[in-house]
Design a protein around this motif. Sequence first.
Motif: not given
Length: 286
Positions: A21-35
């Motif tokens: 997975l590209n790092t940009e999408t991975l970063s978004l998913l990490n934030r989604i998990q926190r939210i």
Amino acid sequence: MKNSGLLNSVHVPAADPYYYLNTETLSLLNRIQRISQKHPVNVLVIGKQGCGKSSLVRQYAAVHHLPLATFQIGLLSEPGQLFGEYALENGETRYKQFLFPQAIQTPGCVIHLEEINRPEHPKALNMLFSILSDDRQVWMDELGLLKVADGVVFFATLNEGDEFVGTELLDPALRDRFYVTAMDFLPNDVEREVLQKKTGVTIAQAEEIIGVVNSLRASPELGVEVSTRKTLMIGEMIAAGGSLREAIAASLQTDRETLESVLLSLHVELGKTERGTTEYVLFTPR
């Protein structure tokens, strides 16, 4: 309609050990998990057919050890059909609850709304508005008040474009409820590695397959779209002993003229078309 488009029961899926997975999408998913730790959240995943939208949802659930429930929105023909239906049992008409109410009330559940812009009837999505809004609840006479549980993440996936028959533009009011991420085909070097690890082809065979795929993707006049899913199908066919010509013909269902054009272009330009320079990393529990 049985199970209202249900594809899977609620369960934690197994992780794909070779999912990139590209790092940009991975970063978004990490934030989604926190939210999601604060309140339920909605994510819309758009992209070309076969580029890994559904596998992204499955891998997210697997990595975070969360239960996953998938629902095929394209099968819905009337409002409320996700929740249940009246059925005749032992001579009596009773309301039969489907999996969706259970899923939205399961803490931490990942809910995949597949092909959200392809319902058989546009009004079939009406009851989703309340579920996906800040209110996160809906009243049904048959089931009472249904509230979305803590930690629930809704992933909706769709294919957009005139080439997709039966799709509708997603209602702006519904789309406004989602974070959005777009997916594309893997870069050549990543797709090559995935081919080798998932299908067992050699380095040389992977190079040859990528060369064919590049030729197809770079030639709109050929009229053939090659998804990552199709690339893996070609690899599996070759790993099983098939020839390149045989694998392309069986996987892409191309006519003879197109097939010859593809194979000819392979000799002219092998693997010179790269797709982007974004860094890709492994997205796994490890």
